[in-house]
Design a protein around this motif. Structure first.
Motif, PDB file in Angstrom:
ATOM      1  N   ASP A  19       0.843  -1.200   0.000  1.00 30.21           N
ATOM      2  CA  ASP A  19       0.000   0.000   0.000  1.00 30.21           C
ATOM      3  C   ASP A  19       0.880   1.253   0.000  1.00 30.21           C
ATOM      4  O   ASP A  19       0.796   2.109   0.879  1.00 30.21           O
ATOM      5  CB  ASP A  19      -0.951   0.016   1.189  1.00 30.21           C
ATOM      6  N   VAL A  20       1.715   1.367  -1.028  1.00 31.33           N
ATOM      7  CA  VAL A  20       2.669   2.473  -1.107  1.00 31.33           C
ATOM      8  C   VAL A  20       1.978   3.755  -1.542  1.00 31.33           C
ATOM      9  O   VAL A  20       0.903   3.731  -2.149  1.00 31.33           O
ATOM     10  CB  VAL A  20       3.818   2.153  -2.094  1.00 31.33           C
ATOM     11  N   VAL A  21       2.632   4.888  -1.240  1.00 31.64           N
ATOM     12  CA  VAL A  21       2.158   6.175  -1.740  1.00 31.64           C
ATOM     13  C   VAL A  21       2.864   6.564  -3.028  1.00 31.64           C
ATOM     14  O   VAL A  21       2.346   7.378  -3.808  1.00 31.64           O
ATOM     15  CB  VAL A  21       2.328   7.296  -0.695  1.00 31.64           C
ATOM     16  N   SER A  22       4.060   5.988  -3.253  1.00 30.28           N
ATOM     17  CA  SER A  22       4.792   6.329  -4.465  1.00 30.28           C
ATOM     18  C   SER A  22       5.840   5.271  -4.768  1.00 30.28           C
ATOM     19  O   SER A  22       6.160   4.423  -3.925  1.00 30.28           O
ATOM     20  CB  SER A  22       5.471   7.713  -4.335  1.00 30.28           C
ATOM     21  N   MET A  23       6.366   5.340  -5.996  1.00 31.46           N
ATOM     22  CA  MET A  23       7.408   4.431  -6.459  1.00 31.46           C
ATOM     23  C   MET A  23       8.439   5.222  -7.238  1.00 31.46           C
ATOM     24  O   MET A  23       8.105   6.188  -7.930  1.00 31.46           O
ATOM     25  CB  MET A  23       6.831   3.347  -7.376  1.00 31.46           C
ATOM     26  N   THR A  24       9.697   4.800  -7.140  1.00 34.25           N
ATOM     27  CA  THR A  24      10.772   5.363  -7.949  1.00 34.25           C
ATOM     28  C   THR A  24      11.098   4.389  -9.065  1.00 34.25           C
ATOM     29  O   THR A  24      11.332   3.203  -8.801  1.00 34.25           O
ATOM     30  CB  THR A  24      12.044   5.579  -7.114  1.00 34.25           C
ATOM     31  N   VAL A  25      11.110   4.869 -10.312  1.00 33.84           N
ATOM     32  CA  VAL A  25      11.544   4.025 -11.427  1.00 33.84           C
ATOM     33  C   VAL A  25      12.885   4.527 -11.931  1.00 33.84           C
ATOM     34  O   VAL A  25      13.141   5.727 -11.969  1.00 33.84           O
ATOM     35  CB  VAL A  25      10.504   3.978 -12.570  1.00 33.84           C
ATOM     36  N   ILE A  26      13.762   3.573 -12.292  1.00 32.51           N
ATOM     37  CA  ILE A  26      15.107   3.914 -12.747  1.00 32.51           C
ATOM     38  C   ILE A  26      15.321   3.388 -14.162  1.00 32.51           C
ATOM     39  O   ILE A  26      14.656   2.449 -14.602  1.00 32.51           O
ATOM     40  CB  ILE A  26      16.182   3.354 -11.800  1.00 32.51           C
ATOM     41  N   GLY A  27      16.268   3.974 -14.855  1.00 33.00           N
ATOM     42  CA  GLY A  27      16.541   3.606 -16.227  1.00 33.00           C
ATOM     43  C   GLY A  27      17.398   2.357 -16.341  1.00 33.00           C
ATOM     44  O   GLY A  27      18.117   1.973 -15.415  1.00 33.00           O
ATOM     45  N   GLN A  28      17.333   1.730 -17.515  1.00 29.93           N
ATOM     46  CA  GLN A  28      18.195   0.602 -17.818  1.00 29.93           C
ATOM     47  C   GLN A  28      19.608   1.106 -18.122  1.00 29.93           C
ATOM     48  O   GLN A  28      19.843   2.303 -18.309  1.00 29.93           O
ATOM     49  CB  GLN A  28      17.648  -0.147 -19.033  1.00 29.93           C
ATOM     50  N   ALA A  29      20.542   0.171 -18.182  1.00 25.74           N
ATOM     51  CA  ALA A  29      21.916   0.549 -18.512  1.00 25.74           C
ATOM     52  C   ALA A  29      21.996   1.142 -19.910  1.00 25.74           C
ATOM     53  O   ALA A  29      22.634   2.172 -20.132  1.00 25.74           O
ATOM     54  CB  ALA A  29      22.833  -0.659 -18.391  1.00 25.74           C
ATOM     55  N   THR A  30      21.343   0.493 -20.855  1.00 21.68           N
ATOM     56  CA  THR A  30      21.291   1.001 -22.227  1.00 21.68           C
ATOM     57  C   THR A  30      19.908   0.735 -22.789  1.00 21.68           C
ATOM     58  O   THR A  30      19.181  -0.141 -22.311  1.00 21.68           O
ATOM     59  CB  THR A  30      22.332   0.317 -23.134  1.00 21.68           C
ATOM     60  N   SER A  31      19.552   1.467 -23.831  1.00 17.73           N
ATOM     61  CA  SER A  31      18.261   1.255 -24.479  1.00 17.73           C
ATOM     62  C   SER A  31      18.319   1.787 -25.909  1.00 17.73           C
ATOM     63  O   SER A  31      18.880   2.848 -26.158  1.00 17.73           O
ATOM     64  CB  SER A  31      17.136   1.954 -23.720  1.00 17.73           C
ATOM     65  N   ASP A  32      17.723   1.018 -26.811  1.00 19.32           N
ATOM     66  CA  ASP A  32      17.624   1.465 -28.193  1.00 19.32           C
ATOM     67  C   ASP A  32      16.336   2.243 -28.439  1.00 19.32           C
ATOM     68  O   ASP A  32      16.107   2.725 -29.550  1.00 19.32           O
ATOM     69  CB  ASP A  32      17.671   0.257 -29.143  1.00 19.32           C
ATOM     70  N   LEU A  33      15.505   2.357 -27.426  1.00 18.97           N
ATOM     71  CA  LEU A  33      14.236   3.051 -27.589  1.00 18.97           C
ATOM     72  C   LEU A  33      14.444   4.557 -27.684  1.00 18.97           C
ATOM     73  O   LEU A  33      15.272   5.126 -26.962  1.00 18.97           O
ATOM     74  CB  LEU A  33      13.304   2.744 -26.428  1.00 18.97           C
ATOM     75  N   ALA A  34      13.668   5.189 -28.555  1.00 23.05           N
ATOM     76  CA  ALA A  34      13.663   6.648 -28.609  1.00 23.05           C
ATOM     77  C   ALA A  34      13.024   7.195 -27.340  1.00 23.05           C
ATOM     78  O   ALA A  34      12.251   6.507 -26.663  1.00 23.05           O
ATOM     79  CB  ALA A  34      12.884   7.120 -29.837  1.00 23.05           C
ATOM     80  N   VAL A  35      13.349   8.444 -27.030  1.00 28.91           N
ATOM     81  CA  VAL A  35      12.812   9.063 -25.819  1.00 28.91           C
ATOM     82  C   VAL A  35      11.289   9.037 -25.834  1.00 28.91           C
ATOM     83  O   VAL A  35      10.643   8.829 -24.795  1.00 28.91           O
ATOM     84  CB  VAL A  35      13.345  10.504 -25.684  1.00 28.91           C
ATOM     85  N   GLU A  36      10.701   9.207 -27.002  1.00 32.13           N
ATOM     86  CA  GLU A  36       9.246   9.198 -27.105  1.00 32.13           C
ATOM     87  C   GLU A  36       8.674   7.844 -26.696  1.00 32.13           C
ATOM     88  O   GLU A  36       7.609   7.765 -26.069  1.00 32.13           O
ATOM     89  CB  GLU A  36       8.810   9.538 -28.533  1.00 32.13           C
ATOM     90  N   GLN A  37       9.379   6.762 -27.052  1.00 31.67           N
ATOM     91  CA  GLN A  37       8.918   5.434 -26.678  1.00 31.67           C
ATOM     92  C   GLN A  37       9.061   5.197 -25.184  1.00 31.67           C
ATOM     93  O   GLN A  37       8.201   4.578 -24.556  1.00 31.67           O
ATOM     94  CB  GLN A  37       9.690   4.370 -27.463  1.00 31.67           C
ATOM     95  N   VAL A  38      10.139   5.689 -24.614  1.00 28.37           N
ATOM     96  CA  VAL A  38      10.313   5.574 -23.168  1.00 28.37           C
ATOM     97  C   VAL A  38       9.221   6.364 -22.447  1.00 28.37           C
ATOM     98  O   VAL A  38       8.677   5.916 -21.434  1.00 28.37           O
ATOM     99  CB  VAL A  38      11.712   6.062 -22.744  1.00 28.37           C
ATOM    100  N   ALA A  39       8.881   7.525 -22.984  1.00 30.91           N
ATOM    101  CA  ALA A  39       7.802   8.320 -22.405  1.00 30.91           C
ATOM    102  C   ALA A  39       6.488   7.549 -22.442  1.00 30.91           C
ATOM    103  O   ALA A  39       5.700   7.594 -21.484  1.00 30.91           O
ATOM    104  CB  ALA A  39       7.662   9.647 -23.147  1.00 30.91           C
ATOM    105  N   GLY A  40       6.254   6.831 -23.534  1.00 29.75           N
ATOM    106  CA  GLY A  40       5.043   6.022 -23.613  1.00 29.75           C
ATOM    107  C   GLY A  40       5.019   4.934 -22.561  1.00 29.75           C
ATOM    108  O   GLY A  40       3.989   4.695 -21.911  1.00 29.75           O
ATOM    109  N   ALA A  41       6.164   4.282 -22.354  1.00 31.85           N
ATOM    110  CA  ALA A  41       6.252   3.241 -21.327  1.00 31.85           C
ATOM    111  C   ALA A  41       6.076   3.830 -19.932  1.00 31.85           C
ATOM    112  O   ALA A  41       5.443   3.217 -19.064  1.00 31.85           O
ATOM    113  CB  ALA A  41       7.592   2.512 -21.436  1.00 31.85           C
ATOM    114  N   PHE A  42       6.624   5.021 -19.737  1.00 31.28           N
ATOM    115  CA  PHE A  42       6.466   5.677 -18.438  1.00 31.28           C
ATOM    116  C   PHE A  42       4.992   6.003 -18.191  1.00 31.28           C
ATOM    117  O   PHE A  42       4.476   5.797 -17.081  1.00 31.28           O
ATOM    118  CB  PHE A  42       7.310   6.947 -18.394  1.00 31.28           C
ATOM    119  N   GLY A  43       4.311   6.479 -19.213  1.00 31.11           N
ATOM    120  CA  GLY A  43       2.895   6.766 -19.073  1.00 31.11           C
ATOM    121  C   GLY A  43       2.095   5.527 -18.734  1.00 31.11           C
ATOM    122  O   GLY A  43       1.190   5.559 -17.881  1.00 31.11           O
TER     123      GLY A  43
END
Length: 300
Positions: free
Chosen positions: A107-131
């Motif tokens: 029953d958390v109030v928030s979560m921290t997400v961190i990036g991978q070491a490397t990624s071939d995804l464009a920033v727009e795709q990462v934004a979609g995953a974050f959403g």
């Protein structure tokens, strides 16, 4: 708290558990947070898994922490978008699905997400995953803060802000770690462009002027605020100027603080952060806005 009464009343305090040792037992960690005046405590997926191995379910763990009067932050969550997991990270073994199940049970109030070491995804795709991840978290009533780190694919504040803007979720924002800011691209002009309400949490620490070993190794040897080379007053003033000092705490991952009793480490680091912010605010309040001169009350 040793800072002056009233000057910090608008700030709420998070004990980022790295300050007392990422391997520290939960019960002393909870006691340390309460004794040192914190109202939120971070726990990791590794903490949850370790508790389960010892016979305490995530539901029971969450109940014990909340019954102590503390809100819970799950920190960090990895593997939430495509890319290469950080094999050196102890947290890379957990999938995003596992983390979300833990978050629900705690029953958390928030979560921290961190990036991978490397990624071939464009920033727009990462934004979609974050959403998409924010949408899953919203179903739990939780916020998600994205942590930029120079040793990950999300290297700096500018990239994190681009992703956060692209996702455009009300429960999606940024966690600002002073070490990662200064070790990456310490551009205060970028910080001034980020609305303060989109910085959900702040982690304050210091470090030596030179990076020792890899960036990851360097991040395990932080210093207490004021003991290193970072221009913390400038950044704290910038964060305060945009209204980002709302949930704040020390994250001093260090063998020095880890070797201390958790309550002593929490008090020492917490007091350093509070005293630093209080001093900066007091100095700024002593300057007359119209002239930049000291007020009569502030003159020696």
């Amino acid at each position: 708290m040793t800072a002056g009464t009233g000057i910090l009343d608008d700030i709420r305090w998070v004990l980022w558990s790295g300050t007392v040792g990422l391997e520290s037992p939960i019960t002393p960690r909870v006691e340390a947070a309460r004794a040192a005046g914190f109202t939120r405590l971070s726990v990791s997926p590794l903490d949850v898994a370790r508790a389960a191995e010892q016979g305490t379910s995530a539901e029971e763990l969450g109940r014990r922490i909340r019954d102590a009067g503390l809100e819970i932050v799950l920190d960090p969550v990895a593997n939430w978008y495509g890319g290469t997991p950080r094999p050196e990270s102890r947290f890379a073994r957990f999938t995003a699905e596992e983390a979300l199940r833990m978050a629900a049970a705690l029953d958390v109030v928030s979560m921290t997400v961190i990036g991978q070491a490397t990624s071939d995804l464009a920033v727009e795709q990462v934004a979609g995953a974050f959403g998409e991840f924010c949408d899953r978290a919203a179903g739990l009533g939780a916020h998600v803060h994205l942590e930029f780190m120079p040793m990950s694919g999300i290297r700096d504040l500018a990239t994190a802000w681009t992703i956060t803007q692209g996702a455009n979720r009300p429960n999606g924002g940024i966690v600002f770690d002073t070490l990662h800011f200064f070790r990456g691209n310490p551009d205060v002009d970028v910080l001034d462009q980020v609305p303060g309400e989109r910085i959900f949490a702040v982690q304050i620490n210091d470090a030596r002027p030179d990076v020792r070993g890899s960036l990851r190794e360097d991040a395990q040897n932080r210093l207490l605020p004021g003991d290193g080379s970072f221009d913390l007053p400038r950044v704290i003033r910038a964060l305060d100027r945009i209204g980002a000092l709302r949930w704040v705490g020390p994250e001093v991952i260090s063998p020095v603080t880890e070797a201390m009793a958790p309550v002593d480490a929490a008090r020492l680091a917490g007091d350093r952060v509070r005293e630093l912010i209080a001093r900066i605010r007091s100095e700024d309040a002593a300057v007359t806005p119209a002239t930049g001169a000291c007020s009569d009350e502030a003159r020696p």
